[in-house]
Design a protein around this motif. Structure first.
Motif, PDB file in Angstrom:
ATOM      1  N   ASP A 115       3.343  -5.925 -21.207  1.00  0.00           N
ATOM      2  CA  ASP A 115       3.781  -6.836 -20.148  1.00  0.00           C
ATOM      3  C   ASP A 115       5.290  -6.884 -20.209  1.00  0.00           C
ATOM      4  OD1 ASP A 115       1.310  -8.110 -18.950  1.00  0.00           O
ATOM      5  OD2 ASP A 115       0.938  -8.397 -21.090  1.00  0.00           O
ATOM      6  N   HIS A 116       5.898  -6.444 -19.152  1.00  0.00           N
ATOM      7  CA  HIS A 116       7.341  -6.250 -19.143  1.00  0.00           C
ATOM      8  C   HIS A 116       7.851  -6.777 -17.813  1.00  0.00           C
ATOM      9  CE1 HIS A 116      11.069  -3.802 -19.700  1.00  0.00           C
ATOM     10  NE2 HIS A 116      10.985  -3.644 -18.387  1.00  0.00           N
ATOM     11  N   GLY A 162      11.468 -23.319  -7.288  1.00  0.00           N
ATOM     12  CA  GLY A 162      11.390 -22.026  -6.613  1.00  0.00           C
ATOM     13  C   GLY A 162      11.211 -20.955  -7.675  1.00  0.00           C
ATOM     14  N   TYR A 163      10.300 -20.014  -7.448  1.00  0.00           N
ATOM     15  CA  TYR A 163       9.985 -19.056  -8.502  1.00  0.00           C
ATOM     16  C   TYR A 163       9.786 -17.666  -7.938  1.00  0.00           C
ATOM     17  CZ  TYR A 163       8.427 -17.574 -13.063  1.00  0.00           C
ATOM     18  OH  TYR A 163       8.358 -16.957 -14.285  1.00  0.00           O
ATOM     19  N   ALA A 164      10.214 -16.689  -8.698  1.00  0.00           N
ATOM     20  CA  ALA A 164       9.949 -15.298  -8.338  1.00  0.00           C
ATOM     21  C   ALA A 164       9.931 -14.490  -9.620  1.00  0.00           C
ATOM     22  CB  ALA A 164      11.035 -14.772  -7.408  1.00  0.00           C
ATOM     23  N   PHE A 165       9.230 -13.374  -9.601  1.00  0.00           N
ATOM     24  CA  PHE A 165       9.307 -12.509 -10.781  1.00  0.00           C
ATOM     25  C   PHE A 165       9.350 -11.058 -10.356  1.00  0.00           C
ATOM     26  CE2 PHE A 165       5.053 -10.750 -10.937  1.00  0.00           C
ATOM     27  CZ  PHE A 165       4.247 -11.700 -10.347  1.00  0.00           C
ATOM     28  N   GLU A 208       9.057  -6.851 -12.144  1.00  0.00           N
ATOM     29  CA  GLU A 208       8.892  -5.988 -13.321  1.00  0.00           C
ATOM     30  C   GLU A 208       9.974  -4.914 -13.353  1.00  0.00           C
ATOM     31  OE1 GLU A 208       5.350  -5.842 -11.621  1.00  0.00           O
ATOM     32  OE2 GLU A 208       4.439  -7.357 -12.898  1.00  0.00           O
ATOM     33  N   THR A 216      15.199 -15.289  -3.842  1.00  0.00           N
ATOM     34  CA  THR A 216      13.914 -15.878  -3.441  1.00  0.00           C
ATOM     35  C   THR A 216      13.698 -17.216  -4.140  1.00  0.00           C
ATOM     36  OG1 THR A 216      12.994 -13.677  -3.171  1.00  0.00           O
ATOM     37  CG2 THR A 216      11.416 -15.470  -3.387  1.00  0.00           C
ATOM     38  N   TYR A 220       5.939 -13.985 -17.873  1.00  0.00           N
ATOM     39  CA  TYR A 220       7.014 -13.994 -16.873  1.00  0.00           C
ATOM     40  C   TYR A 220       6.487 -14.185 -15.448  1.00  0.00           C
ATOM     41  CZ  TYR A 220       5.433  -9.257 -15.919  1.00  0.00           C
ATOM     42  OH  TYR A 220       4.653  -8.182 -15.571  1.00  0.00           O
ATOM     43  N   ARG A 221       5.181 -14.039 -15.263  1.00  0.00           N
ATOM     44  CA  ARG A 221       4.609 -14.186 -13.914  1.00  0.00           C
ATOM     45  C   ARG A 221       4.470 -15.646 -13.494  1.00  0.00           C
ATOM     46  NH1 ARG A 221       1.449 -10.549 -16.626  1.00  0.00           N
ATOM     47  NH2 ARG A 221       1.586  -8.394 -15.948  1.00  0.00           N
TER      48      ARG A 221
END
Lengths: 436, 470
Positions: free
Chosen positions: B57-58, B71-74, B76, B89, B345-346
């Motif tokens: 998981d990276h 507010g959230y974004a991820f 890879e 975002t 991180y998601r």
């Protein structure tokens, strides 16, 4: 790097490193979540996630790996390391890539899994949808806390294997939910929620109805009492029926049967549950939440009667465990589980219960995989003389799952639509209930 | 091995620029959470170690917080372009404000000793993992002639995180995790029973010594074969003795979740307005602790970069504090309790438990058992659940004992127990002097996110709970 390139790089790297067979899939999903609470947007989240997974068979040995690090320069090494690791394991002659003769012969039926309108939803529309879902809650002074959420996913899955599988799947999903908390006596709060999840935007119900249902359910639960310990009729609402079915079929799959972790062991094709229950695994349901052309080994899927005439007819068997059990594979995992509906609606059913409970939710609980003995918390409503009474909670139902399903006397007429477990209400006679 | 944020291929100037984008619309706080976790699992079944799985998981999760709004974004893809897009975002939750990003970044690396290992899992060879699983499988197989199948597995996680906050703090952490599991199928006179045990912690290979392997193998086999004689107790309301150890699941469900401050802030938990009130007898103290060496729920820092702490939830019967992340702490004008955790991180962090346990009390386990006329002694558990608002909770007892006339008699199995959190606390009538933390691999689920937790308990008597038996 495109998803197709990732697939090709991984397959070639596996072969170059000495794998006799390899199965690769690459998934890409765009996920957007918006949550509204007390009249304004509280959480907003958006991302596109990608992952690649590889299974390899090397000299009769099996290994698997998955990564979200898709930098092309690192992928060949990632696969080489997997092959090297796999060489250190012990050979298991039953772990093999699926027989290509079982792969889908053509594109399969039209599953209608993707709706471009879901992917195209803009932020303003999402906010408006949430305002609709929350409309009954925002206006209600009795509601202490209310939230509504919309979650969408737009996914792509590519699969390829060294023995000829090459498929591409696209699907969307939209989930809208509403949650309400109202004051109960003392410090207690009563909470409930309602939700809908489907593949196409047009299949969503009227959104305001979700908020209305959440508020209604939360208010109906105020003043919940503990019911008495006794044996009585248990009517399970469609939205709660899926849990029992999931427990019932959990042991009806290859590894559980082979490892002896299944109360179905030695009971295949024997009539051990009520013949009122007819359960089909149907991967071809148009727009079904788990519809598919093949399972996650690539084996073609098709509708199968799982429980019919009171007996387990066809368990889920993947390549490995079918071999270990000395039989032929079917599909490794369930798709949509469909219970054949009965004649009467929930109100009519409730109208004929002398003494019982209507279960709206389960709380915790579990089942013994080897014996089927279960025990589970419940909440719902008292049923007395054909009338729905007050809310009950802090109660358990217990017994043996096979015995419980032997006492299934009726199935309702309308399945819960927002789940891959498409079950109507279930009616069990003489269930063991515990409370005060 | 000492490493820097550059290990992720993200240099400091990039971090600084991306943080500036995250801040530019006026976020109160926020961070970039870089994570690289390599999970390795080897499985032995049918006497063959024939399956290994690796997962990497990276990625990076970016969050901007304005008051209670997130507010959230991820992503890879850790290129500057992709991180900047994600920052934009996430930042869009904020409107109209202006804030500058950090001028300089200051690295910090916790110096604690909460993760106990001599060698990181990244340095352990596959062969060593295989030998370990072989050993525990052989031990379990030879313990009892009724053992028919053994499945043994080892999962280990080698994880690195970087938490770079808008205020310029950069925290680095190495987080190991391991879990050795044994599942048994036993057969006697045509009857089949299954059972399991596992050992888990933020530990290295060295922790799994011969003594511990024998212990986990013995537990798995004993928990399985005892079921041949076990019965479900009678349905109804009975006194319940919670055995020292895994019984902490009661605290997790009955108290812990209701004390998570996000629920309290939204007025959704039964404990929302109970801070400062007496909720239990004075001999009851309940702690949520991130500081114990080697425990599964221990953390040097939480996923917002706040130090993991020892938090007293109930002190001598009085509710003292909720579990806070930075969002809820700001809402209440308090400091975070170091409870802001996330699955990966998601996901954005939220208040979560770490290791939840009750402190030892005045009684002995023998006294407690002697005091019960008819009841059950709950020893091993499968799962639990709680309804935050009503406070009604359940936990599922896999195994335990019937207590009759002050003595432990027949084994019991598979019952769900249900109660109400505040009512249960009032009904705690005796607390033993034998607190024990459980070494099983517990995982807590909340709002779709799973995190590793621990729990513990001394022997405790609850005078009355609803038992879903036969």
């Amino acid at each position: 790097m495109t998803e197709e390139q990732g697939l090709t790089i991984a397959l070639e790297a596996a072969k170059a490193a000495g794998a006799s067979d390899a199965y690769v899939d690459v998934a890409r999903t765009r996920e957007v979540t918006l949550r509204r609470r007390q009249g304004r947007i509280e959480t907003s989240s958006e991302a596109t996630t990608r992952s690649l997974s590889v299974r390899v068979w090397v000299d009769g040995r099996y290994g698997a790996a998955a990564t979200t690090d898709l930098r092309p320069e690192g992928l060949p090494d990632f696969v080489r390391h997997l092959v090297a690791l796999t060489r250190e394991l012990e050979p298991d002659p039953d772990r093999r890539i699926a027989d290509p003769a079982l792969y889908p012969a053509g594109p399969g039926p039209e599953l209608d899994a993707a709706d471009p309108a879901v992917a195209a939803l803009d932020p303003a529309t999402r906010e408006a949808m949430l305002a609709d879902a929350a409309s009954a809650l925002d206006a209600d002074p009795e509601v202490l806390s209310a939230s509504a959420e919309i979650r969408t996913a737009d996914g792509l899955l590519l699969v390829a294997s060294t023995n000829g599988l090459a498929t591409r799947w696209q699907g969307t999903r939209v989930t809208v939910s509403a949650q309400a908390t109202v004051r109960d006596s003392g410090d207690r709060r009563s909470e409930d929620h309602a939700w809908a999840t489907c593949r196409h935007l047009e299949d969503l119900p009227r959104l305001a109805a979700l908020g209305e249902e959440a508020a209604r359910r939360a208010k109906e639960r105020v003043g919940s009492q503990q019911g008495r310990t006794r044996r009585a009729t248990m009517v399970v609402e469609p939205r709660a029926a899926g849990t029992l079915l999931r427990w019932l079929v959990a042991g009806a799959e290859g590894s559980a049967l082979h490892q002896g972790r299944s109360f179905w062991l030695g009971r295949l094709d024997e009539p051990v549950v009520s013949d009122v229950l007819s359960l089909t695994d149907d991967p071809w349901l148009p727009r079904g939440l788990r519809s598919r052309v093949h399972d996650d080994e690539g084996m073609a899927s098709g509708p199968r009667a799982v429980i019919e005439g009171g007996a387990l007819r066809s368990p889920w068997l993947d390549t490995t465990y079918a071999r270990k059990l000395g039989t032929s594979p079917t599909n490794g995992t369930p798709s949509n589980l469909v219970v054949r509906p009965g004649e009467r609606g929930l109100d009519a059913i409730v109208g004929s219960v002398e003494d019982g409970v209507l279960v709206t939710d389960w709380v915790g609980g579990n089942v013994s995989e080897s014996t089927g003995d279960f025990s589970v918390g419940l909440r719902g409503f008292a049923l007395r003389g054909g009338v729905r009474g007050g809310p009950v909670g802090e109660m358990n139902a217990s017994g043996n799952l096979l015995a419980l399903f032997r006492s299934l006397v009726e199935v309702g007429d309308e399945p819960f639509r927002w789940s891959p477990m498409l079950s109507p209400a279930l009616v069990f006679e003489d269930a063991q209930l515990s409370g005060c | 091995m000492v490493w820097t944020p550059e290990w992720f291929g993200v240099d400091r100037d990039v971090l600084r620029r991306v943080l500036s984008v995250l801040a530019e619309r006026g976020a109160d706080h926020g961070e970039i959470f870089l994570q690289h976790a390599r999970t390795t699992r080897v499985v032995m079944e049918d006497g063959i170690l024939g399956r290994a799985e690796v997962r990497v998981d990276h990625g990076a999760g970016l969050r901007a917080v304005v008051g209670d709004r997130v507010g959230y974004a991820f992503t890879e893809d850790l290129s500057e372009r992709s991180l900047t897009d994600a920052a934009r975002t996430a930042a869009s939750i904020a409107q109209g404000g202006v804030r500058h990003g950090p001028v300089a970044l200051v690295d910090g690396r916790p110096q604690g000793d909460r993760y106990r290992l001599q060698r990181g899992w990244g340095e352990v060879a596959v062969r060593e993992r295989i030998d370990l699983v072989h050993r525990v499988e052989a031990l379990a197989r030879d313990l009892d002639p009724r053992v028919q199948q053994v499945q043994a597995s080892l999962i280990d996680v080698d994880e690195r995180v970087v938490i770079a906050s808008i205020d310029g703090r950069v925290t680095l952490d190495d987080r190991p995790m391991a879990r050795l599991g044994v599942q048994i199928t036993a057969v006697s006179e045509g009857r089949v029973r299954t059972g399991s045990s596992n050992l888990a912690g933020r530990r290295g290979l060295d922790w799994f010594d011969e003594g511990r392997l024998q212990q986990v193998a013995k537990e798995a086999v004993e928990r399985t074969v005892v079921q041949f004689d076990a019965v479900q107790p009678r349905s109804g309301e009975w006194p319940v003795i919670l055995a020292a150890g895994a019984s902490g699941i009661l605290l997790h469900e009955a108290v812990g979740h209701g004390m998570e401050a996000d629920f309290a802030r939204r007025d959704e938990t039964i404990y929302s307005s109970m801070i400062g009130r007496r909720v239990a007898p004075p001999f009851v103290t309940i702690v949520d602790d991130g500081t114990q060496a080697g425990e599964r729920g221990s953390i040097e820092v939480d996923d917002e970069g706040t130090e993991g702490q020892h938090t007293v939830l109930v002190r001598e019967g009085v509710l003292e504090t909720f579990l806070h992340d930075r969002v809820s702490a700001a809402h209440y004008g308090l400091r975070s309790t170091g409870s802001g955790r996330r699955e990966s991180y998601r996901h954005p962090p939220m208040p979560r438990m770490r290791s939840t346990y009750m402190a030892s009390g005045p009684n002995t386990a023998e006294e407690i058992v002697r005091s019960v006329k008819y009841g059950i002694l709950a020893e091993t558990f499968a799962n639990g659940q709680v309804q935050i608002g009503a406070g009604d909770y359940t936990f599922f007892v896999r195994g335990g004992w019937l207590v009759e006339d002050g003595r432990v008699t027949a084994p019991i199995r598979d019952v769900n127990i249900i109660g109400n959190g505040p009512e249960t606390l009032e009904r705690v009538t005796m607390v033993g002097d034998d607190l024990r933390l459980d070494t099983g691999g517990w995982t807590c689920g909340k709002d779709g996110q799973r995190v590793a937790v621990s729990q513990g308990m001394p022997t405790v008597l609850v005078s009355r709970l609803t038992v879903g038996g036969a």
